[in-house]
Design a protein around this motif. Sequence first.
Motif, PDB file in Angstrom:
ATOM      1  N   GLN A 182       0.923  -1.224   0.092  1.00 34.45           N
ATOM      2  CA  GLN A 182       0.073   0.031   0.148  1.00 34.45           C
ATOM      3  C   GLN A 182       1.066   1.195   0.032  1.00 34.45           C
ATOM      4  N   SER A 183       0.416   2.423  -0.703  1.00 33.74           N
ATOM      5  CA  SER A 183       1.245   3.442  -0.725  1.00 33.74           C
ATOM      6  C   SER A 183       1.352   4.133   0.455  1.00 33.74           C
ATOM      7  N   SER A 184       0.380   4.201   1.403  1.00 32.64           N
ATOM      8  CA  SER A 184       0.812   4.575   2.997  1.00 32.64           C
ATOM      9  C   SER A 184       0.422   3.636   3.884  1.00 32.64           C
ATOM     10  N   GLY A 220       4.851   2.624   4.174  1.00 38.94           N
ATOM     11  CA  GLY A 220       4.700   3.471   3.043  1.00 38.94           C
ATOM     12  C   GLY A 220       4.591   5.059   3.394  1.00 38.94           C
ATOM     13  N   GLY A 222       3.613   7.197   1.327  1.00 34.31           N
ATOM     14  CA  GLY A 222       2.505   8.107   0.584  1.00 34.31           C
ATOM     15  C   GLY A 222       3.263   8.959  -0.799  1.00 34.31           C
ATOM     16  N   ASN A 223       4.443   8.866  -0.777  1.00 32.82           N
ATOM     17  CA  ASN A 223       5.237   9.509  -1.957  1.00 32.82           C
ATOM     18  C   ASN A 223       5.884   8.633  -2.750  1.00 32.82           C
TER      19      ASN A 223
END
Length: 298
Positions: A182-184, A220, A222-223
Amino acid sequence: MQRKQLAALGMTFGLAACSFSPLALATEGGGSIYPNGNENYLVGAVPPPGTYVLEYASYDHLQRLRDNQGNRVGLPFDVKVAALGTRIVRVTDTQIFGGQLALHAILPLLSVNADIGGNSDSRSGLGDIAFGPGLGYHDGNLHYAIAVDFNAPTGSYDKNRLANLGRNYWSVQPILAASYLQSSGVNADIKLMYDFNGKNSATQYRSGQEFHLDYALGWGLGNGWVAGVGGYAYQQTTADKRGGVTVADNKGRAMGIGPSVKYDNGKGFFITVKWQQDFNVRNRPEGGGLKVKFSIPF
């Protein structure tokens, strides 16, 4: 999650592909067909159908030997191995048992410098090639794969040399890999492997069966970035045999851990970087190493 990310159904090159002929360690020469800890984030995420290229680069520096009790062996030991492996993956449209069929092959190039007990040797060239099929599955953020690798004795080998580029036997390695992406938030990866080793015809030595576990755990941001830790656990499960006779009290084991990061631009390029340090080592060389994996989008 961008499904342009690439899986790691199997990996065989680097330090593990080498052997150091005169050493009486667990498994012949103290190595394995698989380089422990070589995998990282994205180990179980198979991409959509297409052809993909990954590069694996590593540098390992081993500076001591450990015996069956974990004590340091007095023999002077310093081995450096640099490796670059090109992995070609073909993901097909074929579905088998609900999974995507993928095929891969790995061509490793090695540079080995060994200084052991006052003797030195250096070798460079092609190592042992790995290839095999796998099936990829997807369930939301969870991605997993089952595979089997066949490791061919293509690396240069001579039982009278101090260092070799191959292990001079075939090996079969079933694999199970999973990634939660997951991104975050939490990212987690694990790869389980089990080696069935053939006999070295030059020495009549058969290394025991081996279990490997590579892992990565990160957060993660988020960037495109994930930061955390990664490493491995290793245990030899059956004894070696020399000329059909069991070699007692020399099963290998080891663990490793270190910082690990990943960057993914969401457009087909990603890179993972890890430094790991060995610990809890028995009947094997001990040291540390840098592991890098990146995709080449095209």
